[in-house]
Write a protein that holds these residues in place. Structure first.
Motif, short mmCIF file in Angstrom:
data_model
loop_
_atom_site.label_atom_id
_atom_site.label_comp_id
_atom_site.label_asym_id
_atom_site.label_seq_id
_atom_site.Cartn_x
_atom_site.Cartn_y
_atom_site.Cartn_z
N ASP A 168 0.81 -1.14 -0.04
CA ASP A 168 0.03 0.04 -0.04
C ASP A 168 0.81 1.38 -0.13
OD1 ASP A 168 -2.35 -1.47 -0.01
OD2 ASP A 168 -2.70 -1.31 2.13
N PHE A 169 1.83 1.35 0.95
CA PHE A 169 2.89 2.42 0.92
C PHE A 169 3.25 2.83 -0.42
CE2 PHE A 169 7.31 3.47 2.24
CZ PHE A 169 7.00 4.75 2.58
N HIS A 170 3.72 1.79 -1.32
CA HIS A 170 4.34 1.97 -2.54
C HIS A 170 3.17 2.54 -3.61
CE1 HIS A 170 8.38 1.51 -1.90
NE2 HIS A 170 8.16 0.45 -1.01
N VAL A 171 2.01 1.85 -3.58
CA VAL A 171 0.70 2.24 -4.46
C VAL A 171 0.70 3.82 -4.17
CG1 VAL A 171 -1.47 1.92 -4.81
CG2 VAL A 171 -0.12 -0.18 -4.56
N GLU A 172 0.41 4.25 -2.88
CA GLU A 172 0.41 5.57 -2.53
C GLU A 172 1.18 6.54 -2.93
OE1 GLU A 172 -0.42 5.09 1.67
OE2 GLU A 172 -2.29 3.84 1.32
N ALA A 173 2.44 5.99 -2.99
CA ALA A 173 3.82 6.81 -3.28
C ALA A 173 3.83 7.09 -4.95
CB ALA A 173 5.09 6.47 -2.85
N GLY A 174 3.16 6.12 -5.60
CA GLY A 174 3.41 6.15 -7.07
C GLY A 174 4.49 5.52 -7.60
N THR A 175 5.01 4.62 -6.81
CA THR A 175 6.15 3.87 -7.44
C THR A 175 5.49 2.94 -8.64
OG1 THR A 175 6.92 3.44 -5.11
CG2 THR A 175 7.65 1.49 -6.68
N ALA A 176 6.59 2.78 -9.42
CA ALA A 176 6.19 2.14 -10.88
C ALA A 176 5.94 0.75 -10.95
CB ALA A 176 7.33 2.64 -11.95
N ALA A 177 6.71 -0.03 -9.85
CA ALA A 177 6.45 -1.30 -10.09
C ALA A 177 7.16 -1.78 -8.76
CB ALA A 177 7.05 -2.00 -11.23
N ILE A 178 6.80 -3.16 -8.18
CA ILE A 178 7.60 -3.75 -7.11
C ILE A 178 8.22 -5.03 -7.49
CG2 ILE A 178 6.85 -5.31 -5.02
CD1 ILE A 178 4.71 -3.35 -4.58
N VAL A 179 9.44 -5.26 -6.93
CA VAL A 179 10.19 -6.57 -7.35
C VAL A 179 10.18 -7.33 -6.17
CG1 VAL A 179 12.69 -7.35 -7.68
CG2 VAL A 179 11.76 -5.72 -9.15
N ALA A 180 9.63 -8.22 -6.13
CA ALA A 180 9.24 -9.11 -5.09
C ALA A 180 10.43 -10.28 -4.92
CB ALA A 180 7.99 -9.80 -4.93
N VAL A 181 10.85 -10.51 -3.61
CA VAL A 181 12.06 -11.44 -3.51
C VAL A 181 13.19 -11.49 -4.34
CG1 VAL A 181 11.90 -13.98 -2.72
CG2 VAL A 181 9.92 -12.98 -3.15
N GLY A 182 13.57 -10.20 -4.53
CA GLY A 182 14.96 -10.16 -5.22
C GLY A 182 16.19 -10.16 -4.17
N THR A 183 17.28 -9.59 -4.31
CA THR A 183 18.32 -9.60 -3.34
C THR A 183 17.89 -8.85 -2.10
OG1 THR A 183 19.94 -9.51 -5.32
CG2 THR A 183 20.76 -8.76 -3.00
N ARG A 215 -3.07 -3.06 -8.96
CA ARG A 215 -2.95 -1.39 -8.62
C ARG A 215 -1.43 -1.17 -9.26
NH1 ARG A 215 -3.73 -0.51 -2.64
NH2 ARG A 215 -2.78 -2.55 -2.62
N ILE A 216 -0.40 -2.22 -9.09
CA ILE A 216 0.94 -1.70 -9.32
C ILE A 216 1.42 -3.09 -9.96
CG2 ILE A 216 1.64 -2.44 -7.14
CD1 ILE A 216 3.70 -0.36 -7.04
N PRO A 217 2.46 -3.02 -10.99
CA PRO A 217 2.75 -4.39 -11.49
C PRO A 217 3.92 -4.95 -10.57
CG PRO A 217 3.34 -2.49 -13.02
CD PRO A 217 2.72 -1.80 -11.58
N VAL A 218 4.03 -6.32 -10.36
CA VAL A 218 4.95 -7.12 -9.49
C VAL A 218 5.77 -7.82 -10.56
CG1 VAL A 218 5.03 -8.97 -7.65
CG2 VAL A 218 3.22 -7.23 -7.78
N ILE A 219 7.23 -7.69 -10.22
CA ILE A 219 8.04 -8.32 -10.91
C ILE A 219 8.50 -9.29 -9.93
CG2 ILE A 219 10.17 -8.00 -11.95
CD1 ILE A 219 9.64 -4.93 -12.62
N GLU A 272 2.33 -18.67 -12.90
CA GLU A 272 1.14 -19.18 -12.46
C GLU A 272 0.34 -18.22 -11.42
OE1 GLU A 272 2.36 -22.99 -10.93
OE2 GLU A 272 2.82 -23.97 -13.11
N VAL A 273 0.99 -17.39 -10.72
CA VAL A 273 0.28 -16.81 -9.45
C VAL A 273 -0.06 -15.46 -10.11
CG1 VAL A 273 1.58 -17.92 -7.66
CG2 VAL A 273 2.56 -15.71 -8.39
N GLY A 274 0.35 -15.24 -11.26
CA GLY A 274 0.05 -13.83 -11.97
C GLY A 274 1.08 -12.51 -11.87
N ALA A 275 2.42 -12.95 -11.70
CA ALA A 275 3.31 -11.84 -11.71
C ALA A 275 3.48 -11.41 -13.21
CB ALA A 275 4.64 -12.52 -11.22
N ASP A 276 3.74 -10.14 -13.27
CA ASP A 276 3.91 -9.26 -14.59
C ASP A 276 4.97 -9.68 -15.22
OD1 ASP A 276 1.31 -7.55 -14.61
OD2 ASP A 276 2.47 -7.43 -12.46
N ALA A 277 6.11 -10.01 -14.30
CA ALA A 277 7.59 -10.26 -15.09
C ALA A 277 8.41 -11.09 -14.12
CB ALA A 277 8.04 -8.89 -15.77
#
Length: 291
Positions: free
Chosen positions: A29-44, A70-74, A94-99
Motif C-alpha cells: 500500500d505504501f508504494h501504491v500511494e507513493a506512485g512507485t512504478a513497480a515492485i520487485v518481490a523476493v529479489g536480493t 494497482r501496481i505491477p509485480v516483478i 502461475e500466480v500472476g506476476a507481470d514479469a
C-alpha cells in the motif's frame, strides 16, 4: 515497457525470521500511494537467498494478491541452478506476476555461453516477460554487453537490470540492444546519471525508504530535466550511501523498522544493523525527509 522508479522490496519478517504478512500488506500500500512504478518481490533485497522455494513462491503470490492490479509485480526468480530458476519462474507466472527478474547464476561462475544457455532455457520453459540481472559484485559472474545483446533475440527477454555501477557500459548496451530493450540501473548511487544517459529506470533499494522522492527523481531524469533530477538526487545521496554501510538489506530493514513499517526481523547469516551505524542511517533518512 515499465519505466521509472521500481522498488527492490524488502521481505518483512518478525523477530524470529518468519515472513510478516501484515507488514507486507502495509508496504505494498505504501508504494501504491507513493506512485512507485513497480515492485520487485523476493529479489536480493527481499532475501531470496534464505527463503526456501515454497516461501519464495508464497511471497510472490501474496504480493500479486495485495497489489490487486494497482501496481505491477516483478518476481525475483533467479537461481544458480537452471532447473530451480525455471521452477520459480513458472510459479511466478502461475500466480500472476507481470514479469520475472533473473539474477545471473551465482557461485558456480558460468561462461558467457553458459549464461546464454541458462537464460534461453528459462525463456523457452516459461513465456513470462523476463529481465536479466547483472550484479557481479555479489555473483562473481559478469553478463557482458555482447552476451546481453545476443539474448535480446529471445522474444520474452525484455530488459536488463545492470547493478555494476559502471556508467560507461550504458552507451554500449543501448547501441547493442536497441531502443526497445529496457535498461534499468540496479545501483542507486549512479541511477540518476544512468537515466539521464538513456536508461529506463532504477530498481532501487532507496525506494523502500523514500518512494515519493525516488518517483520525483525518476520522473525528472526520464524527462531530461537534468538540473531538477540532480537536485533531488543530491537530497538522496546520503541515503544511497547509508543503505550500504553494511550488506544489503541490513541497513534498509533497520530503516523500515525505524519508520514503523516493519518489525526488526532478518534471517541469518545476515544480522541486525550494528548500533554504531544507526546514527548514519537515521541522519540520511532525515536529510531525505523520510524520518
Amino acid at each position: 515497457m515499465l519505466r521509472g522508479s521500481i522498488v527492490a522490496l524488502i521481505t518483512p519478517m518478525d523477530a524470529i525470521g518468519a515472513v510478516d504478512d501484515a507488514a507486507l500488506a502495509r508496504l505494498v500500500d505504501f508504494h501504491v500511494e507513493a506512485g512507485t512504478a513497480a515492485i520487485v518481490a523476493v529479489g536480493t533485497t527481499g532475501e531470496s537467498a534464505t527463503l526456501d522455494e515454497a516461501e519464495h513462491c508464497a511471497v510472490i503470490a501474496r504480493c500479486v494478491a495485495l497489489a490487486a492490479g494497482r501496481i505491477p509485480v516483478i518476481a525475483g526468480t533467479g537461481a544458480n541452478a537452471t532447473a530451480e530458476a525455471i521452477r520459480l519462474t513458472r510459479c511466478a507466472a502461475e500466480v500472476g506476476a507481470d514479469a520475472a527478474l533473473l539474477v545471473t547464476p551465482y557461485y558456480n561462475k558460468p561462461t558467457q555461453a553458459g549464461l546464454i544457455a541458462h537464460y534461453r532455457a528459462i525463456a523457452d520453459a516459461v513465456a513470462l516477460p523476463q529481465i536479466l540481472y547483472n550484479v557481479p559484485g555479489r555473483t562473481a559472474c559478469d553478463l557482458l554487453p555482447e552476451t546481453t545483446a545476443e539474448l535480446t533475440r529471445v522474444e520474452n527477454i525484455v530488459g536488463l537490470k545492470d547493478a555494476t555501477g559502471d556508467l560507461t557500459r550504458l552507451p554500449r548496451l543501448r547501441e547493442l540492444c536497441g531502443p526497445d530493450f529496457a535498461l534499468y540501473s540496479g545501483d542507486d548511487g549512479t541511477g540518476c546519471e544512468f537515466m539521464l544517459g538513456g536508461g529506463d529506470g532504477v530498481i532501487s533499494v532507496t525506494n523502500n525508504v523514500a518512494p515519493a522522492l525516488m518517483r520525483q527523481l525518476c520522473d525528472a531524469a526520464l524527462a531530461g530535466e537534468r538540473e531538477r533530477a540532480l537536485a533531488i538526487n543530491n537530497q538522496l545521496a546520503d541515503l544511497h550511501r547509508a543503505l550500504f554501510v553494511e550488506s544489503n538489506p541490513i541497513p534498509v530493514k533497520w530503516a523500515m523498522a525505524a519508520l514503523g513499517l516493519a518489525q526488526p526481523g532478518i534471517r541469518l547469516p545476515l544480522t541486525w544493523l550494528t548500533p554504531a551505524h544507526e546514527a548514519t542511517v537515521r541522519a540520511a533518512m532525515q536529510r531525505a525527509g523520510a524520518l
